[in-house]
Design an enzyme around this catalytic site. Structure first.
Site, PDB file in Angstrom:
ATOM      1  N   ASN A   1      17.956 -87.695  76.860  1.00  0.00           N
ATOM      2  CA  ASN A   1      17.552 -89.063  77.195  1.00  0.00           C
ATOM      3  C   ASN A   1      18.304 -90.086  76.344  1.00  0.00           C
ATOM      4  O   ASN A   1      18.709 -91.147  76.835  1.00  0.00           O
ATOM      5  CB  ASN A   1      16.048 -89.233  76.994  1.00  0.00           C
ATOM      6  CG  ASN A   1      15.221 -88.474  78.014  1.00  0.00           C
ATOM      7  OD1 ASN A   1      15.745 -88.018  79.035  1.00  0.00           O
ATOM      8  ND2 ASN A   1      13.946 -88.324  77.752  1.00  0.00           N
TER       9      ASN A   1
ATOM     10  N   ARG B   1      20.307 -87.947  95.337  1.00  0.00           N
ATOM     11  CA  ARG B   1      20.604 -86.759  94.527  1.00  0.00           C
ATOM     12  C   ARG B   1      20.170 -85.551  95.339  1.00  0.00           C
ATOM     13  O   ARG B   1      19.059 -85.513  95.847  1.00  0.00           O
ATOM     14  CB  ARG B   1      19.853 -86.786  93.200  1.00  0.00           C
ATOM     15  CG  ARG B   1      20.120 -88.015  92.344  1.00  0.00           C
ATOM     16  CD  ARG B   1      19.491 -87.868  90.957  1.00  0.00           C
ATOM     17  NE  ARG B   1      19.382 -89.128  90.261  1.00  0.00           N
ATOM     18  CZ  ARG B   1      20.372 -89.743  89.618  1.00  0.00           C
ATOM     19  NH1 ARG B   1      21.568 -89.173  89.605  1.00  0.00           N
ATOM     20  NH2 ARG B   1      20.183 -90.894  89.007  1.00  0.00           N
TER      21      ARG B   1
ATOM     22  N   ARG C   1      23.913 -92.554  89.629  1.00  0.00           N
ATOM     23  CA  ARG C   1      24.435 -92.352  88.282  1.00  0.00           C
ATOM     24  C   ARG C   1      24.435 -90.884  87.866  1.00  0.00           C
ATOM     25  O   ARG C   1      23.413 -90.203  87.929  1.00  0.00           O
ATOM     26  CB  ARG C   1      23.632 -93.184  87.278  1.00  0.00           C
ATOM     27  CG  ARG C   1      24.197 -93.132  85.865  1.00  0.00           C
ATOM     28  CD  ARG C   1      23.396 -94.027  84.948  1.00  0.00           C
ATOM     29  NE  ARG C   1      23.597 -95.439  85.273  1.00  0.00           N
ATOM     30  CZ  ARG C   1      22.620 -96.344  85.248  1.00  0.00           C
ATOM     31  NH1 ARG C   1      21.392 -95.982  84.967  1.00  0.00           N
ATOM     32  NH2 ARG C   1      22.886 -97.603  85.544  1.00  0.00           N
TER      33      ARG C   1
ATOM     34  N   HIS D   1      18.613 -96.193  97.675  1.00  0.00           N
ATOM     35  CA  HIS D   1      17.713 -95.368  96.878  1.00  0.00           C
ATOM     36  C   HIS D   1      16.538 -94.857  97.706  1.00  0.00           C
ATOM     37  O   HIS D   1      15.754 -94.025  97.243  1.00  0.00           O
ATOM     38  CB  HIS D   1      17.211 -96.186  95.679  1.00  0.00           C
ATOM     39  CG  HIS D   1      16.551 -95.393  94.610  1.00  0.00           C
ATOM     40  ND1 HIS D   1      15.202 -95.495  94.315  1.00  0.00           N
ATOM     41  CD2 HIS D   1      17.036 -94.457  93.752  1.00  0.00           C
ATOM     42  CE1 HIS D   1      14.892 -94.684  93.325  1.00  0.00           C
ATOM     43  NE2 HIS D   1      15.983 -94.038  92.971  1.00  0.00           N
TER      44      HIS D   1
ATOM     45  N   TYR E   1       9.523 -82.374  89.109  1.00  0.00           N
ATOM     46  CA  TYR E   1       9.144 -83.775  89.272  1.00  0.00           C
ATOM     47  C   TYR E   1       7.930 -83.847  90.190  1.00  0.00           C
ATOM     48  O   TYR E   1       7.876 -83.154  91.204  1.00  0.00           O
ATOM     49  CB  TYR E   1      10.271 -84.596  89.917  1.00  0.00           C
ATOM     50  CG  TYR E   1      11.470 -84.880  89.055  1.00  0.00           C
ATOM     51  CD1 TYR E   1      11.732 -84.162  87.889  1.00  0.00           C
ATOM     52  CD2 TYR E   1      12.369 -85.871  89.420  1.00  0.00           C
ATOM     53  CE1 TYR E   1      12.853 -84.435  87.118  1.00  0.00           C
ATOM     54  CE2 TYR E   1      13.499 -86.152  88.656  1.00  0.00           C
ATOM     55  CZ  TYR E   1      13.732 -85.417  87.511  1.00  0.00           C
ATOM     56  OH  TYR E   1      14.847 -85.690  86.753  1.00  0.00           O
TER      57      TYR E   1
ATOM     58  N   ARG F   1       5.167 -94.343  83.415  1.00  0.00           N
ATOM     59  CA  ARG F   1       5.659 -93.236  82.583  1.00  0.00           C
ATOM     60  C   ARG F   1       6.623 -93.711  81.504  1.00  0.00           C
ATOM     61  O   ARG F   1       6.541 -93.307  80.356  1.00  0.00           O
ATOM     62  CB  ARG F   1       6.349 -92.179  83.446  1.00  0.00           C
ATOM     63  CG  ARG F   1       7.056 -91.097  82.636  1.00  0.00           C
ATOM     64  CD  ARG F   1       7.626 -90.008  83.515  1.00  0.00           C
ATOM     65  NE  ARG F   1       8.509 -90.497  84.536  1.00  0.00           N
ATOM     66  CZ  ARG F   1       9.819 -90.713  84.374  1.00  0.00           C
ATOM     67  NH1 ARG F   1      10.376 -90.499  83.188  1.00  0.00           N
ATOM     68  NH2 ARG F   1      10.571 -91.133  85.373  1.00  0.00           N
TER      69      ARG F   1
ATOM     70  N   HIS G   1       6.872 -88.756  88.570  1.00  0.00           N
ATOM     71  CA  HIS G   1       7.969 -89.459  89.241  1.00  0.00           C
ATOM     72  C   HIS G   1       7.521 -90.264  90.459  1.00  0.00           C
ATOM     73  O   HIS G   1       8.248 -91.136  90.919  1.00  0.00           O
ATOM     74  CB  HIS G   1       9.039 -88.439  89.657  1.00  0.00           C
ATOM     75  CG  HIS G   1      10.330 -89.034  90.106  1.00  0.00           C
ATOM     76  ND1 HIS G   1      10.703 -89.086  91.428  1.00  0.00           N
ATOM     77  CD2 HIS G   1      11.340 -89.603  89.412  1.00  0.00           C
ATOM     78  CE1 HIS G   1      11.898 -89.657  91.532  1.00  0.00           C
ATOM     79  NE2 HIS G   1      12.305 -89.986  90.329  1.00  0.00           N
TER      80      HIS G   1
END
Length: 688
Positions: free
Chosen positions: A45, A378, A408, A438, A471, A567, A595
């Site tokens: 992270n 993704r 990213r 997204h 997730y 979160r 998530h």
């Protein structure tokens, strides 16, 4: 809009999130190898934090030094503040690793051997390993007039070596750089017979320190010090880099190579590295003391993530999650037949992601399916979903795939899938320039009884089978006419040209989602002012958008009860007198990554619930294409409220409460209080 005193620094909030993650490494109730994994997660992270957030601050400080952020600080002031906070967090991280996790691992028979503790037998094996596996791959660079300082890859492990003497050509060079190829493991497991039957490991850095002299025959190695450089890795494409006839994929491919060589933003060295060496390195990379981070151990803890998988000790790990297969889809030949009759809600990872894969696979092989449309943000290196799209395209179906090339750190993978899909005959588009796609949505169009019937999947998470196991996310499979038409209209907006369509059920960014949220908040304010019960609950990853924060402050002042389950980053200050007394913020940090994005509005008892791909951030509201989907079926709505919101608000095991100063306190069950864990409760409910 909120004043600077009412907005908490987003970078500080992100570091506070990592403190909560690091707390899992101290928690004795967490299995020991998982505690090691949490230490590594913090490093991963932080890598992204420096590559993206600190890099952004540095760019702003260079290009717009007088900018004042929502927190009231300039870029330079923000960098100074968060660098100190990051340094403190990293020190705590290494203390936990060295003083707690590694000693406790040693007590269970898992050892990390330092050079001074190697036995003669271990020395012999490690030296043979160095000669056989490392020496042929290492290329030392002596620094002199004909050997300039090498161009170092982002986050690569390197060593600066001080030398004395002359080489075979009579050259006197006092310094050399040794780069450790990325192909090399950073942790090497020793044979059990050399460790008394225990699990034993040595760090690559220790091996190189011990035998680096073999790279400089006839010269004396005075010292050897590891270091690691972090670079700006944010990928940007400017308008002037292409015209309307240029393929965006081609531009992205050319940009990806440069990512590994962006502007330096952080230098990590071992804490025993002499000052003259650190000053030399800082000067080479044009960095300041404020960008230097000394660590008590290996400079890259991310690579320790491999250790739990190298040890067969199930008692030191979380039990595997046995995902529940939804009852609606058991023993049925066709998912579409089920979805045609009713909506199906999936809650991952408690429920398997397999029905989503099967949804696309079934469509790919169904002769009556004429078209499939899908977004990819993704999806993974080996994706059954992408493979199914390839099969459908090769079978002659109309396949349209919106691939987000700017996702990213997944850009290279998405470029690969885009190329393969194009070659298979699919229509591949890269969204809308300037807006990341997204939204998570898929559409299947099937000819039934002489007309076209549409089926859709809308989710909060990516179409990635790997992350779907760790997730927590919701997905809705539906054949509702209004929703599927909205989905089709969204695909036409993205792939074609024209004005935005008026949607019946869905809300989208950048057009209606932000406005919808403000309107729903204002409606709850009106209910409260009329003396009616008013409540808002929202679950998300991040909350930093100022106008939404301002609306929540107004709602609190009006008496609306607001519970936020955030979160990660939260720039809102809860429980501040005269500002946010009616707002509570909590964060759930557990073995699974929370998530899902869920929005709840009481609406005078009508209870409106949305699942969405969007966090409450400026980028999600204004610079991305996002979707919020209403959950209208009463049974499914009840599930979302109970499983995502009520359990999260009742959690007294993995929950943290945020205070007005940005700090967090771990919530513990009071004496006699029922112990509630959101994730454990759902694992038990779904018999995982």
């Amino acid at each position: 809009m909120p004043t600077s005193s009412q907005i908490f620094c987003r970078e500080s909030s992100l570091l506070a999130f990592n403190r909560r993650v690091l707390a899992q490494a101290e928690d004795v109730n967490v299995p020991l190898l998982e505690r090691l994994r949490f230490v590594c997660i913090v490093s991963s992270n932080l890598d992204e934090f420096f590559e993206v957030r600190m890099a952004y601050l540095k760019r702003e400080g260079r290009n717009n030094p007088s900018t004042v952020f929502d927190s009231g600080r300039t870029p330079a002031e923000t960098i100074t503040q968060v660098a100190a906070e990051a340094r403190d967090l990293i020190q705590q991280q290494y203390e936990i690793l060295n003083q707690k996790v590694l000693p406790e691992l040693a007590d269970t028979g898992i050892h990390f051997y330092r050079r001074h503790n190697w036995t003669p037998q271990q020395h012999e094996w490690i030296e043979n390993y160095f000669n056989r596996e490392l020496l042929p791959l290492l290329t030392p660079i002596g620094l002199d007039a004909s050997h300039p300082f090498p161009r170092l890859l982002n986050k690569s492990l390197n060593f600066v070596v001080e030398l004395d003497g002359k080489d075979a050509f009579g050259r006197e060079s006092s310094m050399a750089i040794v780069q450790a190829p990325r192909i090399l493991p950073r942790v090497v497991k020793l044979p059990e017979e050399l460790c008394g039957g225990a699990d034993g490991f040595v760090f690559l850095s220790s091996i190189l320190h011990e035998y680096v002299y073999k790279l400089f025959r006839g010269m004396k190695v005075k010292s050897c010090h590891q270091f690691r450089l972090t670079r700006d890795s944010d990928l940007t494409v400017e308008d002037d880099e292409f015209n309307n006839l240029t393929n965006l994929r081609t531009v992205i491919q050319s940009e990806l190579h440069d990512r590994d060589f962006g502007v330096a933003v952080r230098l990590e060295v071992a804490d025993n590295c002499p000052n003259e060496i650190t000053q030399f390195l800082l000067a080479r990379f044009d960095l300041t003391e404020n960008e230097l981070y000394r660590v008590n151990g290996p400079v890259n803890l991310v690579r320790l993530m491999a250790v739990p998988d190298m040890v067969e000790r199930p008692e030191l790990k979380f039990p595997s999650v046995k995902q529940n297969y939804p009852t609606e889809f058991r023993k049925v030949d066709s998912l579409l037949n089920v979805i045609r009759q009713k909506d199906v809600l999936l809650h991952h990872p408690y429920q398997s992601f397999e029905p989503v894969v099967r949804f696309i696979q079934e469509a790919a092989h169904d002769p009556d399916v004429v078209a499939i449309k899908m977004t990819i943000y993704r999806t993974g290196t080996h994706s059954e979903l992408a493979q199914a799209l390839l099969i459908a395209a090769q079978a002659g179906k109309l396949v349209t795939v919106v691939v987000e090339l700017m996702a990213r750190f997944d850009e290279a993978n998405n470029v690969k899938w885009a190329r393969r899909l194009e070659e298979a005959g699919a229509h591949v588009v890269y969204g809308v320039f300037g807006y990341k796609v997204h939204a998570k949505m898929a559409l299947v169009i099937r000819r039934e009884e002489g007309s076209l019937k549409m089926y859709a999947h809308l989710g909060t998470g990516n179409y990635h089978q790997g992350t779907s196991r760790i997730y927590t996310d919701f997905g809705l499979l539906t054949a509702q006419r209004d929703i599927t038409r909205d989905v089709n209209n969204l695909f036409m907006e993205i792939t074609g040209l024209g004005q935005a369509n008026k949607l019946k059920k869905l809300h989208q960014s950048p057009f209606t989602l932000h406005k919808m949220l403000l309107n729903k908040i204002d409606r709850e304010i009106a209910h409260a002012q009329a003396g009616k019960p008013a409540k808002i609950i929202a679950k998300m990853n991040s909350l930093v958008e100022p106008s939404l924060i301002d609306a929540l402050y107004r709602a609190s002042a009006a008496g609306v009860q607001i519970d936020l389950i955030v979160r990660g980053m939260c720039a809102l200050r809860p429980q501040v007198a005269g500002l946010s007394e009616n707002i509570r913020v909590r964060s759930i940090i557990g073995r699974l990554l929370e998530h899902s994005r869920v929005y709840y509005f009481y609406h005078d008892g009508a209870e409106e619930v949305y699942i969405s791909s969007a966090d409450w951030m400026g980028r999600n509201c204004f610079r991305r294409i996002e979707v919020a989907t209403p959950i209208e079926d009463m049974a499914l709505k009840k599930r979302v409220i109970e499983e995502s919101l009520q359990l999260a608000l009742a959690d007294n095991v993995k929950a943290w409460e945020m205070h007005g100063d940005g700090s967090y306190t771990r919530i513990h069950a009071a004496d006699g209080e029922t112990v509630v864990s959101l994730q454990d409760s759902l694992l038990q409910k779904y018999d995982c």
